[in-house]
Design an enzyme around this catalytic site. Structure first.
Site, PDB file in Angstrom:
ATOM      1  CD  GLU A 120      -3.269  -0.899   1.750  1.00  0.00           C
ATOM      2  OE1 GLU A 120      -4.210  -0.574   1.001  1.00  0.00           O
ATOM      3  OE2 GLU A 120      -3.370  -1.003   2.994  1.00  0.00           O
ATOM      4  CD  GLU A 140      -4.012  -5.780   3.284  1.00  0.00           C
ATOM      5  OE1 GLU A 140      -3.162  -4.948   3.647  1.00  0.00           O
ATOM      6  OE2 GLU A 140      -3.944  -6.392   2.189  1.00  0.00           O
TER       7      GLU A 140
END
Length: 266
Positions: A120, A140
């Site tokens: 990210e 995730e």
């Protein structure tokens, strides 16, 4: 220069090198690391002597994502930074380049794990270099979590949507070669040489007119989601003033005189 117990800052000429420095945890994000990162971005923005930034990790890893225990300040680790987060509840998003974009170009030098929160942060950088054995991925969903660092928005704008959705929905790891193949990174180099390559690119940027570099970067991001006609109008608004700078005149003189230019951000 700043820095914290988990983020080191050093200067390599006109390049500010920020190193995620928690190798025992594969540089998983801690509060100290996030505070150091944010301060590093601010330092680069405010110091005209800095013309580029390199972000890398210590100990053969880039970043293995969030360390929820460390971010919660369990025990004494990171507690000294708690007041910073209270004063600016958005600090962690700015540190991760979700809510902040540095004026100067940011080059990522990746070795080893660059997963979850690491991938990210990577999406907030401008140029990306990785060692052959680097691993990328957004894990995730495998943990029943959401990649809330910006990936559901940014990734589809940086790689084809089919690849973005596969990475987001499968939670599987990607090799450096595969990441380069979909366009997530730009260079794959021999293991242990990503930082060297990133500094080489930084030196090339540093030799260019700093006002022009900053204006070009700003224009690319400002026009990314505009129509072509609106984007071209915005480009003129951003670009024309550069031609009136002393730096532009110096660049022309240096070219005519066959010498390296000396830019002064004027």
């Amino acid at each position: 220069m700043g820095g914290t117990e988990h983020l080191t800052v050093q200067r390599e000429g006109a390049t500010l090198v920020l190193t995620l420095n928690r190798p025992d945890a594969k540089n998983a994000l801690s509060l100290g690391m996030l505070v150091g990162l944010y301060d590093g971005w601010v330092e680069a923005d405010e110091d005209d002597a800095v013309r580029s930034i390199v972000l890398t990790g210590a100990g053969g890893a880039f970043c293995a994502g969030m360390d929820l225990k460390a971010l919660a300040g369990k025990g004494m680790e990171g507690e000294q930074h708690r007041d910073r987060l209270k004063a600016d509840p958005d600090l962690h998003w700015k540190a991760m380049l979700r809510h902040h974009r540095p004026r100067k170009p940011v080059i990522a030098a990746v070795e080893g794990y660059c997963v979850a929160g690491g991938t990210e942060i990577l999406q907030g950088t401008d140029i990306r270099v990785a060692g052959e054995s680097a691993t990328f991925g957004l894990f995730e969903v495998k943990r029943g979590l959401f990649p809330i660092g910006g990936s559901t928005v940014r990734l589809q704008r940086q790689v084809p949507r089919t690849h973005a959705l596969e990475m987001l929905l499968t939670g599987r790891p990607y090799s450096a070669r595969e990441a380069a193949g979909i366009g997530l990174i730009g260079h794959v180099v021999a293991d242990g040489t990503a930082l060297t390559k990133a500094l080489e690119i930084a030196d090339q940027i540093n030799s260019c007119g700093p006002l022009a570099v900053e204006a070009v970067k700003a224009s690319v991001y400002e026009t990314a989601e505009l129509t072509e006609s609106d984007g071209l109008a915005a480009e003129l608004k951003r670009g024309w003033p550069v031609f009136d700078t002393a730096d532009a005149k110096e660049g022309a003189r240096a070219f005519a005189e066959k010498r390296p230019p000396v830019y002064k951000r004027a």
